[in-house]
Scaffold this motif. Structure first.
Motif, PDB file in Angstrom:
ATOM      1  N   MET A   1       0.824  -1.185   0.000  1.00 16.75           N
ATOM      2  CA  MET A   1       0.000   0.000   0.000  1.00 16.75           C
ATOM      3  C   MET A   1       0.865   1.243   0.000  1.00 16.75           C
ATOM      4  O   MET A   1       0.527   2.278   0.527  1.00 16.75           O
ATOM      5  CB  MET A   1      -0.909  -0.002   1.232  1.00 16.75           C
ATOM      6  CG  MET A   1      -2.063   0.976   1.157  1.00 16.75           C
ATOM      7  SD  MET A   1      -2.999   0.912   2.694  1.00 16.75           S
ATOM      8  CE  MET A   1      -3.858   2.459   2.566  1.00 16.75           C
ATOM      9  N   ASN A   2       2.061   1.114  -0.539  1.00 15.24           N
ATOM     10  CA  ASN A   2       2.956   2.252  -0.626  1.00 15.24           C
ATOM     11  C   ASN A   2       2.409   3.274  -1.596  1.00 15.24           C
ATOM     12  O   ASN A   2       1.800   2.939  -2.602  1.00 15.24           O
ATOM     13  CB  ASN A   2       4.336   1.779  -1.084  1.00 15.24           C
ATOM     14  CG  ASN A   2       5.343   2.907  -1.107  1.00 15.24           C
ATOM     15  OD1 ASN A   2       5.471   3.572  -2.121  1.00 15.24           O
ATOM     16  ND2 ASN A   2       6.031   3.110  -0.017  1.00 15.24           N
ATOM     17  N   VAL A   3       2.657   4.561  -1.312  1.00 13.68           N
ATOM     18  CA  VAL A   3       1.996   5.607  -2.085  1.00 13.68           C
ATOM     19  C   VAL A   3       2.749   6.014  -3.338  1.00 13.68           C
ATOM     20  O   VAL A   3       2.214   6.718  -4.182  1.00 13.68           O
ATOM     21  CB  VAL A   3       1.793   6.867  -1.217  1.00 13.68           C
ATOM     22  CG1 VAL A   3       1.009   6.537   0.019  1.00 13.68           C
ATOM     23  CG2 VAL A   3       3.128   7.485  -0.829  1.00 13.68           C
ATOM     24  N   SER A   4       4.001   5.618  -3.470  1.00 10.13           N
ATOM     25  CA  SER A   4       4.819   6.144  -4.557  1.00 10.13           C
ATOM     26  C   SER A   4       4.290   5.737  -5.931  1.00 10.13           C
ATOM     27  O   SER A   4       3.985   4.581  -6.180  1.00 10.13           O
ATOM     28  CB  SER A   4       6.257   5.656  -4.414  1.00 10.13           C
ATOM     29  OG  SER A   4       7.022   6.064  -5.513  1.00 10.13           O
ATOM     30  N   ARG A   5       4.171   6.707  -6.820  1.00 12.70           N
ATOM     31  CA  ARG A   5       3.790   6.426  -8.197  1.00 12.70           C
ATOM     32  C   ARG A   5       4.863   6.908  -9.165  1.00 12.70           C
ATOM     33  O   ARG A   5       4.657   6.954 -10.358  1.00 12.70           O
ATOM     34  CB  ARG A   5       2.472   7.131  -8.529  1.00 12.70           C
ATOM     35  CG  ARG A   5       1.273   6.516  -7.809  1.00 12.70           C
ATOM     36  CD  ARG A   5       0.942   5.151  -8.342  1.00 12.70           C
ATOM     37  NE  ARG A   5      -0.301   4.641  -7.800  1.00 12.70           N
ATOM     38  CZ  ARG A   5      -0.816   3.466  -8.074  1.00 12.70           C
ATOM     39  NH1 ARG A   5      -0.176   2.634  -8.855  1.00 12.70           N
ATOM     40  NH2 ARG A   5      -1.958   3.078  -7.559  1.00 12.70           N
ATOM     41  N   ALA A   6       6.026   7.282  -8.624  1.00 17.12           N
ATOM     42  CA  ALA A   6       7.144   7.677  -9.480  1.00 17.12           C
ATOM     43  C   ALA A   6       7.912   6.417  -9.837  1.00 17.12           C
ATOM     44  O   ALA A   6       8.914   6.077  -9.252  1.00 17.12           O
ATOM     45  CB  ALA A   6       8.050   8.664  -8.749  1.00 17.12           C
ATOM     46  N   ALA A 132      -7.884  -0.734  -0.083  1.00 20.42           N
ATOM     47  CA  ALA A 132      -6.721  -1.464  -0.605  1.00 20.42           C
ATOM     48  C   ALA A 132      -6.867  -2.949  -0.332  1.00 20.42           C
ATOM     49  O   ALA A 132      -7.297  -3.367   0.743  1.00 20.42           O
ATOM     50  CB  ALA A 132      -5.431  -0.933   0.021  1.00 20.42           C
ATOM     51  N   TYR A 133      -6.502  -3.720  -1.337  1.00 23.03           N
ATOM     52  CA  TYR A 133      -6.436  -5.186  -1.297  1.00 23.03           C
ATOM     53  C   TYR A 133      -5.054  -5.501  -1.828  1.00 23.03           C
ATOM     54  O   TYR A 133      -4.756  -5.247  -2.996  1.00 23.03           O
ATOM     55  CB  TYR A 133      -7.565  -5.737  -2.165  1.00 23.03           C
ATOM     56  CG  TYR A 133      -7.486  -7.170  -2.628  1.00 23.03           C
ATOM     57  CD1 TYR A 133      -7.143  -8.205  -1.779  1.00 23.03           C
ATOM     58  CD2 TYR A 133      -7.826  -7.484  -3.951  1.00 23.03           C
ATOM     59  CE1 TYR A 133      -7.114  -9.506  -2.229  1.00 23.03           C
ATOM     60  CE2 TYR A 133      -7.814  -8.785  -4.410  1.00 23.03           C
ATOM     61  CZ  TYR A 133      -7.458  -9.801  -3.550  1.00 23.03           C
ATOM     62  OH  TYR A 133      -7.434 -11.094  -4.005  1.00 23.03           O
ATOM     63  N   TRP A 134      -4.143  -6.005  -0.959  1.00 16.36           N
ATOM     64  CA  TRP A 134      -2.732  -6.028  -1.320  1.00 16.36           C
ATOM     65  C   TRP A 134      -2.008  -7.142  -0.595  1.00 16.36           C
ATOM     66  O   TRP A 134      -2.614  -7.902   0.173  1.00 16.36           O
ATOM     67  CB  TRP A 134      -2.092  -4.667  -1.068  1.00 16.36           C
ATOM     68  CG  TRP A 134      -2.266  -4.083   0.316  1.00 16.36           C
ATOM     69  CD1 TRP A 134      -3.432  -3.807   0.954  1.00 16.36           C
ATOM     70  CD2 TRP A 134      -1.222  -3.679   1.211  1.00 16.36           C
ATOM     71  NE1 TRP A 134      -3.175  -3.261   2.197  1.00 16.36           N
ATOM     72  CE2 TRP A 134      -1.851  -3.157   2.380  1.00 16.36           C
ATOM     73  CE3 TRP A 134       0.169  -3.678   1.124  1.00 16.36           C
ATOM     74  CZ2 TRP A 134      -1.115  -2.666   3.465  1.00 16.36           C
ATOM     75  CZ3 TRP A 134       0.908  -3.185   2.206  1.00 16.36           C
ATOM     76  CH2 TRP A 134       0.254  -2.682   3.360  1.00 16.36           C
ATOM     77  N   MET A 135      -0.693  -7.252  -0.845  1.00 16.23           N
ATOM     78  CA  MET A 135       0.102  -8.337  -0.298  1.00 16.23           C
ATOM     79  C   MET A 135       1.490  -7.837   0.080  1.00 16.23           C
ATOM     80  O   MET A 135       2.025  -6.940  -0.567  1.00 16.23           O
ATOM     81  CB  MET A 135       0.236  -9.474  -1.321  1.00 16.23           C
ATOM     82  CG  MET A 135      -1.082 -10.120  -1.698  1.00 16.23           C
ATOM     83  SD  MET A 135      -0.971 -11.114  -3.223  1.00 16.23           S
ATOM     84  CE  MET A 135       0.431 -12.152  -2.854  1.00 16.23           C
ATOM     85  N   VAL A 240      -1.777 -11.661   2.771  1.00 12.12           N
ATOM     86  CA  VAL A 240      -2.789 -10.781   2.196  1.00 12.12           C
ATOM     87  C   VAL A 240      -3.244  -9.744   3.223  1.00 12.12           C
ATOM     88  O   VAL A 240      -3.352 -10.050   4.425  1.00 12.12           O
ATOM     89  CB  VAL A 240      -4.004 -11.608   1.729  1.00 12.12           C
ATOM     90  CG1 VAL A 240      -5.083 -10.706   1.126  1.00 12.12           C
ATOM     91  CG2 VAL A 240      -3.563 -12.667   0.716  1.00 12.12           C
ATOM     92  N   LEU A 241      -3.528  -8.521   2.751  1.00 10.75           N
ATOM     93  CA  LEU A 241      -4.060  -7.462   3.603  1.00 10.75           C
ATOM     94  C   LEU A 241      -5.292  -6.839   2.953  1.00 10.75           C
ATOM     95  O   LEU A 241      -5.366  -6.734   1.712  1.00 10.75           O
ATOM     96  CB  LEU A 241      -3.026  -6.360   3.851  1.00 10.75           C
ATOM     97  CG  LEU A 241      -1.714  -6.774   4.527  1.00 10.75           C
ATOM     98  CD1 LEU A 241      -0.639  -7.010   3.465  1.00 10.75           C
ATOM     99  CD2 LEU A 241      -1.245  -5.718   5.521  1.00 10.75           C
ATOM    100  N   LEU A 242      -6.228  -6.410   3.789  1.00 10.21           N
ATOM    101  CA  LEU A 242      -7.424  -5.689   3.368  1.00 10.21           C
ATOM    102  C   LEU A 242      -7.612  -4.514   4.313  1.00 10.21           C
ATOM    103  O   LEU A 242      -7.579  -4.687   5.542  1.00 10.21           O
ATOM    104  CB  LEU A 242      -8.658  -6.590   3.444  1.00 10.21           C
ATOM    105  CG  LEU A 242      -8.733  -7.779   2.482  1.00 10.21           C
ATOM    106  CD1 LEU A 242      -9.752  -8.801   2.993  1.00 10.21           C
ATOM    107  CD2 LEU A 242      -9.118  -7.309   1.076  1.00 10.21           C
TER     108      LEU A 242
END
Length: 451
Positions: A1-6, A132-135, A240-242
């Motif tokens: 769930m990291n925010v970086s989009r660069a 967020a649905y992530w790992m 897994v995380l939710l």
């Protein structure tokens, strides 16, 4: 769930896949794990909570400037009408004015390769909600542990483009030659995605990670060039995380008053299912040990013990020099001198996790020999992070006498706060702030005993 989009384009050029396509059919694989959320409450054998605002772990705002306080209350996470409901609310709680929940399978289900499918409904996100649905990988520290984001919505870019409820993103994060690397793509739906259920699927094999919504693929990431693109993280087990975050860097909504999304807001999950092929890896913590479990002991009466040639290591963190001494039992012991003026510490770290849940009413036992009047801590690391007990001279010693002779220390596991025995990662730790004088610390015969 990291925010970086660069995104790291140099690395991405090595690993990005080609055109979008429909993901492979999970029906060709074997269903090995699922939660249909049909029970009366959230299954603690499958899920555990992250609680707090992250400050207790040194990452206030969970590393993303998030505004909520995560709880384990039914107000924020519950089973309702056959769905898992994660609810964000505007209310003063702890240090925050919003609450929500974050659940994870850490220590309960990890896997490598397979098809993970979930049916999810998100609320109206406009603006400031971030579902967020992530790992996360089970080995190493972020970003070297790896991260796979299967569903993220509510981004600042989506808000700016007026597609907050129509844009869904997927991304991966890893360590590329010592630096953080990121790669991700977004998908704009023709209609709003909130208010209805949609199927999110990840297909993961040794060659690719692919993510789709309702059969439409929106991320393909090639992972077979392990050495060239430094992709070791994507060939290990993940959990897994939710969660449903409020505000934060990803949304660009950074103040409490700027949250305009309707609250309470509910993220609902109808089911989550894992399918795997033969040769894939699955960890569920089945068959936990009981009786006496040897952490650092040569005694023959242990029911099971750590293997230091495979699943465990003794790490000397700082300011510990081996000294000669006689063991309490057997031939090996931890015998070290710490110099004055510098902190010292050590830990027995696992190459994975141990399910020690049957020891909840039991004790951590070890023998210790020291004369130091300095305060030190004994700890265990689990999915909740570090849990420490202070040994203050003159306070509760749990059997220790600081007279230079061997004494048994016996600590009930109930004395440790925020300890998840279902997901233990470091079974024994010792740490101290800088002592005023040199310290000799000898430890032997470390084991867990159930009730």
């Amino acid at each position: 769930m990291n925010v970086s989009r660069a995104y790291t384009l140099a690395a991405a050029a090595l690993i990005a896949g080609g055109s979008l396509m429909v993901s492979s059919d999970a029906s060709a694989q074997t269903l090995v794990w699922e939660d249909n959320f049909n029970g009366p409450s959230i299954d603690g054998n499958k899920w555990i909570y992250d609680v707090g605002d992250g400050c207790q772990l040194g990452i206030c705002g969970w590393g993303n400037s998030e505004l909520q306080y995560y709880t384990s209350r039914p107000e924020n996470a519950r089973i309702e009408n056959g769905n898992l409901v994660i609810e964000a609310r505007r209310e003063n709680f702890g240090s925050r004015v919003f609450t929500s929940a974050r659940l994870k399978t850490e220590g309960r289900m990890h896997f490598k390769y397979g098809t993970l499918e979930a049916r999810i409904k998100v609320p109206d996100l406009r603006n400031g909600l971030w579902p967020a649905y992530w790992m996360l990988g089970t080995i190493g520290n972020w970003p070297a542990r790896g991260e796979i984001d299967l569903l993220e919505m509510g981004s600042a870019a989506a808000i700016a483009a007026g597609v907050t409820n129509r844009r869904v993103g997927a991304a991966v994060h890893w360590d590329y030659n010592g630096s953080q690397a990121d790669y991700g793509l977004d998908y704009n739906s023709a209609s709003d995605l909130n208010g209805g259920f949609h199927t999110y699927r990840m297909s993961w094999d040794p060659q690719f990670i692919r993510v789709s919504i309702d059969g439409q693929q929106y991320l393909e990431f090639a992972i077979s060039n392990i050495e060239g693109a430094s992709l070791h993280e994507f060939h290990q087990q993940y959990y897994v995380l939710l969660n449903l975050a409020v505000g934060g860097s990803y949304t660009g909504v950074m103040s409490n008053n700027a949250i305009t999304a309707p609250l309470p807001g509910k993220m609902e999950i109808d089911y989550i299912r894992l399918y795997q092929n033969p040769g894939s890896e699955l960890y569920t913590g089945a068959n936990p040990p009981s009786g006496k479990f040897g952490v650092y002991t040569e005694r023959a009466d242990m029911n099971a013990r750590l293997n230091y040639n495979g699943d465990a290591n003794l790490w000397l963190w700082n300011n510990l020099t081996p000294i000669s001494a006689s063991a309490f039992e057997g031939n090996q012991l931890m015998a070290y001198r710490a110099n004055a003026g510098a902190w010292y510490g050590l830990g027995v770290a696992l190459n994975g996790y141990k399910n020690m849940s049957l020891f909840g009413n039991g004790r951590l036992k070890f023998h210790m020999r020291t004369t130091t009047p300095s305060t030190f801590k004994i700890g265990i690391n689990s999915s909740f992070g570090d849990s420490w007990l202070d040994f203050v001279n003159g306070g509760q010693q749990y059997g220790l006498v600081r007279d230079g002779n061997w004494h048994e220390v016996s600590i009930p596991f109930s004395a440790f706060h925020d300890l998840d025995l279902r997901a233990v990662k470091q079974m024994f730790m010792v740490v101290s702030d800088p002592p005023a004088a040199n310290v000799d610390v000898l430890i032997d015969n470390v084991y867990y005993q159930d009730n």
